[in-house]
Motif scaffolding. Structure first.
Motif, PDB file in Angstrom:
ATOM      1  N   LYS A 253     -40.449-112.831  17.390  1.00 15.50           N
ATOM      2  CA  LYS A 253     -40.653-112.873  18.839  1.00 15.50           C
ATOM      3  C   LYS A 253     -39.574-113.697  19.538  1.00 15.50           C
ATOM      4  O   LYS A 253     -39.400-113.590  20.754  1.00 15.50           O
ATOM      5  N   HIS A 254     -38.852-114.526  18.769  1.00 20.12           N
ATOM      6  CA  HIS A 254     -37.802-115.358  19.355  1.00 20.12           C
ATOM      7  C   HIS A 254     -36.393-114.793  19.108  1.00 20.12           C
ATOM      8  O   HIS A 254     -35.413-115.376  19.598  1.00 20.12           O
ATOM      9  N   LEU A 255     -36.293-113.736  18.317  1.00 26.49           N
ATOM     10  CA  LEU A 255     -34.964-113.191  18.022  1.00 26.49           C
ATOM     11  C   LEU A 255     -34.346-112.628  19.302  1.00 26.49           C
ATOM     12  O   LEU A 255     -35.032-112.027  20.128  1.00 26.49           O
ATOM     13  N   GLY A 256     -33.060-112.853  19.453  1.00 28.98           N
ATOM     14  CA  GLY A 256     -32.356-112.522  20.694  1.00 28.98           C
ATOM     15  C   GLY A 256     -32.168-113.730  21.581  1.00 28.98           C
ATOM     16  O   GLY A 256     -31.413-113.678  22.557  1.00 28.98           O
ATOM     17  N   LYS A 257     -32.865-114.820  21.236  1.00 34.31           N
ATOM     18  CA  LYS A 257     -32.717-116.065  21.993  1.00 34.31           C
ATOM     19  C   LYS A 257     -31.373-116.696  21.654  1.00 34.31           C
ATOM     20  O   LYS A 257     -30.950-116.711  20.495  1.00 34.31           O
ATOM     21  N   SER A 258     -30.689-117.224  22.650  1.00 40.33           N
ATOM     22  CA  SER A 258     -29.399-117.871  22.401  1.00 40.33           C
ATOM     23  C   SER A 258     -29.609-119.166  21.617  1.00 40.33           C
ATOM     24  O   SER A 258     -30.523-119.939  21.925  1.00 40.33           O
ATOM     25  N   PRO A 259     -28.789-119.408  20.594  1.00 43.93           N
ATOM     26  CA  PRO A 259     -28.935-120.629  19.804  1.00 43.93           C
ATOM     27  C   PRO A 259     -28.582-121.862  20.619  1.00 43.93           C
ATOM     28  O   PRO A 259     -27.675-121.835  21.457  1.00 43.93           O
ATOM     29  N   GLY A 260     -29.310-122.943  20.376  1.00 45.40           N
ATOM     30  CA  GLY A 260     -29.007-124.195  21.071  1.00 45.40           C
ATOM     31  C   GLY A 260     -27.647-124.731  20.712  1.00 45.40           C
ATOM     32  O   GLY A 260     -26.961-125.335  21.550  1.00 45.40           O
ATOM     33  N   LEU A 261     -27.235-124.528  19.473  1.00 47.49           N
ATOM     34  CA  LEU A 261     -25.923-124.957  18.987  1.00 47.49           C
ATOM     35  C   LEU A 261     -25.178-123.714  18.526  1.00 47.49           C
ATOM     36  O   LEU A 261     -25.431-123.201  17.435  1.00 47.49           O
ATOM     37  N   ALA A 262     -24.300-123.210  19.359  1.00 47.27           N
ATOM     38  CA  ALA A 262     -23.620-121.949  19.077  1.00 47.27           C
ATOM     39  C   ALA A 262     -22.332-122.178  18.300  1.00 47.27           C
ATOM     40  O   ALA A 262     -21.682-123.217  18.407  1.00 47.27           O
ATOM     41  N   GLY A 263     -21.987-121.186  17.511  1.00 48.83           N
ATOM     42  CA  GLY A 263     -20.726-121.194  16.780  1.00 48.83           C
ATOM     43  C   GLY A 263     -20.273-119.773  16.533  1.00 48.83           C
ATOM     44  O   GLY A 263     -20.984-118.808  16.852  1.00 48.83           O
ATOM     45  N   GLY A 286     -29.490-114.615  12.021  1.00 48.61           N
ATOM     46  CA  GLY A 286     -28.075-114.948  11.863  1.00 48.61           C
ATOM     47  C   GLY A 286     -27.486-115.636  13.080  1.00 48.61           C
ATOM     48  O   GLY A 286     -26.489-116.345  12.984  1.00 48.61           O
ATOM     49  N   ALA A 287     -28.125-115.466  14.247  1.00 47.10           N
ATOM     50  CA  ALA A 287     -27.650-116.119  15.475  1.00 47.10           C
ATOM     51  C   ALA A 287     -27.707-117.633  15.358  1.00 47.10           C
ATOM     52  O   ALA A 287     -26.998-118.345  16.089  1.00 47.10           O
ATOM     53  N   PHE A 288     -28.512-118.150  14.421  1.00 45.35           N
ATOM     54  CA  PHE A 288     -28.698-119.590  14.330  1.00 45.35           C
ATOM     55  C   PHE A 288     -27.807-120.229  13.277  1.00 45.35           C
ATOM     56  O   PHE A 288     -27.948-121.408  12.954  1.00 45.35           O
ATOM     57  N   GLN A 289     -26.857-119.437  12.755  1.00 49.69           N
ATOM     58  CA  GLN A 289     -25.761-120.011  11.972  1.00 49.69           C
ATOM     59  C   GLN A 289     -24.824-120.730  12.939  1.00 49.69           C
ATOM     60  O   GLN A 289     -24.765-120.397  14.122  1.00 49.69           O
ATOM     61  N   ILE A 290     -24.068-121.663  12.403  1.00 46.77           N
ATOM     62  CA  ILE A 290     -23.085-122.334  13.252  1.00 46.77           C
ATOM     63  C   ILE A 290     -21.679-122.101  12.701  1.00 46.77           C
ATOM     64  O   ILE A 290     -20.845-121.470  13.323  1.00 46.77           O
ATOM     65  N   GLY A 291     -21.439-122.606  11.488  1.00 47.05           N
ATOM     66  CA  GLY A 291     -20.100-122.517  10.929  1.00 47.05           C
ATOM     67  C   GLY A 291     -19.978-121.463   9.853  1.00 47.05           C
ATOM     68  O   GLY A 291     -20.920-120.741   9.525  1.00 47.05           O
ATOM     69  N   THR A 292     -18.780-121.370   9.305  1.00 44.11           N
ATOM     70  CA  THR A 292     -18.471-120.416   8.235  1.00 44.11           C
ATOM     71  C   THR A 292     -19.378-120.669   7.028  1.00 44.11           C
ATOM     72  O   THR A 292     -19.589-121.815   6.638  1.00 44.11           O
ATOM     73  N   PRO A 293     -19.921-119.614   6.429  1.00 46.57           N
ATOM     74  CA  PRO A 293     -20.783-119.793   5.254  1.00 46.57           C
ATOM     75  C   PRO A 293     -20.084-120.537   4.118  1.00 46.57           C
ATOM     76  O   PRO A 293     -18.889-120.339   3.883  1.00 46.57           O
TER      77      PRO A 293
END
Length: 425
Positions: A253-263, A286-293
């Protein structure tokens, strides 16, 4: 009626009947009894193989390993998320392999903790692992608020366990976010996630759980229960190796929400290499990833999760409960009179994957156990944690561990050690 004595023949019979007994051969374990898999799981041969695959992809393809390797790195985090999802009762798109517990808490609180009006507080507990509390306090301060006022910590009546009713009594319209452990790291108490989530949502509270001590040890139904988010590490029951990359779950239900800490890796993968300064977040977790895996710290998890897929999380839970039940029964049988107290819940539905033994000489007993080729875990001030892991602990292993502990106590072998923790407990 006297309870029958548990014999070595009894535990050997349990091992013969064990549907998971073949998995012990999948792990490297020689010359010691390992009871600390709830801190760091053992290396499996599968994990070694999948790490080698990524090393060979690097060797053979260089930068081409991102898309041309046998296990393409660009999609690895999503693949691991999909493999993890069945363990927590989630949909593949709700799960991503990324970060650590602490960085993921920061990400998800930055996303969901938006204090305004009277709803400004975070509900946690006084028994949680320090890193979670450090992150929560940091987020509260980031909003210019005082943790002393805006962090509510549920109190424990006995110093080891929490009451769901006490947790619920702390809920009101002032609480913005709840973050609790699924299983308490000292006592091994399993909280009623479904009950807590249901009541919290009635108050309009966003609900998060730290699954560090439950993922890989027992099944969850996060999507069904409506949990908003969760975080975990992978180096305990999931056996990903030291510093293995963690994971997070965000309800659909929260997918599509912009991450608080974007990368950059928050991007929709089809848009990522457009190199735009305007982020198009992925429509998945996956939107809630920040840096390179962190590829080489993620690759072992692919092999480990193959084992979970083959064994089945319910079978793992069934054996785990039998192992911890056997351990507790043997403690009662062999160690009565030596000052031990079992601190974890005795009921199966309230217990995680380890047994909490409380003793005034816990630190020195742990050192004596190590001298006897048993690897336990000490938690200050007086807890010995023993975690028989379904994949690689036999019932006879548990029997031997208790007999060696009995020998330590009978002969006071712990007295040769200082009753204080080492640098790393």
């Amino acid at each position: 009626m006297t309870k029958p004595v548990i014999s070595r023949e009894d535990v050997k019979a349990l091992d013969q009947q064990d549907p998971l007994k073949s998995f012990k051969r999948e792990f490297y374990q020689e010359g010691f009894y390992y009871m600390d898999g709830n801190s760091l799981g053992l290396l499996s041969k599968r994990s070694e193989e999948t790490l080698t695959t990524s090393l060979n992809d690097w060797k053979k393809h260089a930068i081409g390993g991102w898309t041309e390797g046998e296990e393409p790195w660009f999609y690895m985090s999503e693949k691991i998320g999909a493999l993890t999802a069945p363990l927590i009762g989630a949909k593949p798109e709700e799960v991503i392999n990324t970060g650590s517990i602490t960085s993921n808490i920061h990400q998800l609180l930055a996303t969901f903790y938006k204090p305004e009006g009277k709803r400004t507080k975070i509900l946690a507990d006084e028994l949680n692992f320090p890193s979670d509390i450090h992150a929560i306090k940091s987020q509260i301060k980031w909003h210019g608020l005082a943790p002393e006022e805006h962090l509510i910590r549920v109190q424990s009546e006995d110093g080891y366990t929490l009451s769901e009713d006490t947790i619920i009594n702390e809920m009101d319209e002032d609480i913005a976010v709840l973050l609790l452990p699924s299983v308490l790291y000292r006592s091994g108490q399993l909280l009623d996630i479904e009950k807590i989530t249901k009541v919290a949502h009635e108050y309009g509270i966003i609900v998060g759980f730290d699954l560090a001590h439950s993922i890989g040890a027992l099944p969850h139904r996060l999507n069904e229960w409506g949990v908003d988010f969760a975080v975990w590490c992978t180096y305990k029951y999931l056996n990903s190796g030291p510093g293995g990359v963690g994971g997070l779950y965000v309800n659909e239900k929260h997918l599509g929400k912009s991450p608080g800490l974007a990368g950059w890796f928050s991007s929709d993968k089809d848009k990522q290499f457009d190199m735009s300064h305007e982020l198009t977040p992925a429509e998945s977790a996956g939107a809630f990833q920040i840096g390179t895996p962190h590829v080489l710290s993620s690759a072992p998890l692919i092999g480990s999760l193959e084992l979970f897929e083959e064994a089945g999380i319910q079978q793992i839970r069934n054996k785990s409960l039998k192992l911890t039940r056997l351990l507790m029964d043997l403690i009662h049988q062999e160690l009565s009179g030596y000052g031990f107290k079992i601190g974890n819940p005795l009921n199966d539905e309230r217990r995680g994957g380890h047994v909490c033994l409380i003793h005034d000489e816990a630190a020195s007993i742990c050192k004596a156990l190590k001298q006897e080729a048993i690897i336990p875990d000490f938690r200050s001030p007086n807890v010995i944690r023993l975690a028989p892991i379904a994949f690689y602990t036999s019932y006879e292993d548990v029997y031997d561990v208790v007999l060696r502990l009995k020998d330590i106590m009978e002969n006071e072998k712990q007295k040769q050690f200082k009753n204080e923790r080492d640098t790393i407990a």
